[in-house]
Design a protein around this motif. Structure first.
Motif: not given
Ligand code: ADP
Length: 628
Positions: A322, A385-386, A388-389, A392-393, A467, A471
């Motif tokens: 991230y 966005t990164q 938020k990924f 989620y990841n 995403v 998230a």
């Protein structure tokens, strides 16, 4: 001798360089010097394990010579050199092009862009020269080769004489034009200023022959030329200097040169850490996404140095995914010089460094969010966005690290807010965090479901990034407040009394709803009356884990043939005249009820930003109504 052709991408780049209107032509020198320095590093690195190479660190150097009369400037190094194949491969192809598709680069803006984004390196020599020669001999060979080119037409390689190993790049400087005074690159003071500006930290001495006039002893007004070699760079790596010595432009210039960016970073972080792990780090947050960020060519990582010597160009273990956009380097005393990639992965020291680096980045971002909101928002637009990924990841394992770094546009002022700001601003008695998602803010604002929530004075977070909802699903709550989609069935803003009235209406119309659901071939899970729509007749909501927007995102992903389906409910505004109309039709004219049902369903899809399944039928039904 055969003229060899450049690989096609290289040829285009070369054309661009020759005809460049780039305003920073001076960077050619730092590119050539940086190549020379890399070549010295490579040989030095080899000499550490190969005792046959009898060279000490202090033996390596870069030499610059200027021949004003013949308009030549040359840069020599006693580094690793190249054999014939390497010469052909390295200088016949541009290294960093990857699979990037070159567009025709005629516009000035694009021209600047592309030069900035690539580490165009060697080819930049053609911005100032009309002919370039590279004479080179590997350390362990007695054969030397000369590469020559006058530009895009091609190049030749032939065997030549060279007494010493290493490489000499000879640049024949272009003649001056009205716009461009190329002769400045033949001026020793100009060249030494350029080296101070761009290459001061290079670890090896950059020496230049200086010719100065000195008065001749005993003779008045008579001077003689004195030639001496001077070292032009301080050789102290930037990150080893004290912060007080350095100006923002020193950090920024270093960044642009080292990490191939044409813009200053948003922020630089220079730290020295002592304790369990001792290291210096120089980290940069870029202003914009690298051009290859979302391609498979992109590799995250920081440069890794051990005691000032580069041991790895991209050490990915130093950065969590991230924070993959961070550029920079780490220099540690604790790492062994010839540690292998495999060993590094298990190195506890490296893990400690990575943890510290991560904490440092996080705290700097938090600081920026607090003290320089504008810069933070700019950062977030590029890299949000990164983050938020990142939430989620890995099943949300990092969500607590990242949740306070998130921003969402809110309905109140259409400005970014943090989750904390949202919660701090919540109305008395508000128990949930409301959000709505869609393609764009404008489209979300048109969602009928938003009105009721806004009317009650609640703020809504607008989610436009694919995403986003995933998230939030992973976070599930913030500060004990659950996230609720305004388009979800569970949204309940009514008083108990209102709820009861609506329940009664729904029970009374149960058979009609069953009929309508059957008309829609069970495309919806249920049909119901609602009182959350102000003026709109219908809307489509979802129940269960997958929202309508998530359905869109999941189905847009490549590969998976099994499409997911959100469980949808067609909701009809109980206070709208259409509700009464439907009831009448159910009693007297079920044929028309079917048609209206289909139309209302299509309307709800369109309002919610989905496509309709049978546009032809939809249009037929509308025309039928219009001509009645
Ligand atoms: P980059 O340096 O970004 O890889 P360049 O176009 O500047 O790209 O150089 C291409 C390659 O040519 C380098 O990667 C290197 O292998 C080789 N090269 C350039 N200059 C030298 C030099 N002075 N000594 C040895 N090799 C060199």
């Amino acid at each position: 001798m055969r003229t060899r052709q450049f690989k096609s991408e290289s040829k285009k780049l070369m054309d661009m360089m020759i005809n460049s209107i780039y305003t920073h032509k001076e960077i050619f020198l730092r590119e050539i010097i940086s190549n020379a320095s890399d070549a010295l590093d490579k040989l030095y690195f080899r000499s550490l394990t190969d005792t046959q190479i009898g060279l000490k660190a202090s033996d390596f150097q870069i030499k610059i010579e200027i021949d004003k009369e013949n308009r030549i400037i040359s840069v020599s190094d006693n580094g690793c050199g190249m054999n014939e194949q390497e010469l052909d491969k390295n200088l016949g192809t541009i290294a960093k092009s990857g699979s990037f598709d070159f567009k025709e680069q005629n516009e000035k803006a694009e021209n600047v862009d592309i030069i900035g984004q690539f580490g165009v390196g060697f080819y930049s020599a053609f911005m100032v020269s009309d002919k370039v020669e590279v004479r080179t001999r590997p350390y362990d060979s007695d054969k030397a080769y000369c590469w020559k080119s006058c530009g895009a037409e091609g190049y030749t390689i032939e065997e030549c004489d060279k007494d010493t190993f290493g490489t000499t790049v000879t640049m024949h400087i272009k003649t001056d034009t009205d716009d461009e005074k190329y002769s400045e690159y033949l001026d020793q003071y100009r060249i030494s200023a350029l080296i101070k500006k761009y290459s001061d930290y290079i670890r090896h001495p950059i020496k230049m022959e200086f010719t100065t006039k000195k008065p001749i002893d005993g003779k008045e007004n008579e001077y003689e030329d004195v030639v001496e070699f001077r070292t032009l760079n301080s050789m102290v790596p930037l990150w080893k200097k004290s912060k007080s010595e350095l100006k923002p432009e020193d950090y920024n210039n270093f960044y642009k040169e080292k990490f191939y960016d044409f813009e200053d970073p948003i922020k630089y972080i220079h730290t020295h850490t002592e304790g369990q792990a001792t290291f210096d780090a120089l980290l940069y947050i870029p202003k914009h996404l690298p051009f290859d960020y979302y391609t498979k060519e992109f590799e995250k990582g920081l440069q890794l140095y051990s005691k000032g010597v580069l041991i790895m160009e991209k050490c990915s273990d130093l950065l969590p995914d991230y924070f993959s956009f961070i550029k920079g380097l780490v220099d540690s005393e604790d790492l062994s010089l010839n540690i292998s990639r495999e060993m590094l992965q298990h190195d506890t020291q490296l893990k400690l460094i990575a943890k510290t680096v991560e904490k440092k980045i996080k705290s700097e971002l938090e600081k920026m969010l607090k003290t320089d909101r504008e810069a933070y928002e700019q950062f977030f637009r590029s890299f949000g966005t990164q983050l938020k990924f990142g939430i989620y990841n890995n099943y949300g394992i990092n969500k607590d690290v990242l949740k306070d770094l998130l921003l969402f546009v809110s309905s109140k002022e259409k400005k970014y807010v943090t989750l904390k700001e949202y919660v701090d601003n919540m109305k008395e008695g508000q128990e949930n965090i409301f959000f709505a998602s869609g393609e764009s803010i404008d489209k979300i604002e048109l969602l009928p479901q938003c009105d009721a929530v806004k009317d009650k004075g609640y703020e809504i977070l607008y989610l436009c990034d694919n995403v986003d909802e995933f998230a939030l699903m992973m976070l599930s709550e913030y500060d004990g407040k659950k996230f609720i989609n305004v388009c979800d069935q569970s949204l309940n803003l009514d008083s108990d009394e209102d709820r009861k009235v609506l329940d009664d209406e729904n029970t009374a119309a149960k058979d009609m709803f069953e009929k309508m659901k059957a008309t829609l071939n069970n495309n919806v899970n249920a049909v119901r009356f609602t009182n959350k729509l102000k003026n709109h007749p219908v809307c489509l909501t979802s129940e269960g884990a997958i929202s309508l927007e998530m359905e869109k995102t999941l189905n847009a992903m490549p590969g998976d043939e099994n499409k997911v389906k959100a469980q949808t409910v067609l909701e009809i505004n109980v206070s709208h005249p259409i509700a009464q109309k439907l009831k009448e039709l159910f009693a007297n004219d079920t044929d028309t009820l079917e048609k209206y049902t289909k139309l209302l369903y299509s309307e709800s899809c369109l309002i919610g930003g989905r496509s309709i399944e049978d546009p032809a039928e939809h249009s037929k039904l509308i025309c039928e109504l219009m001509t009645k």
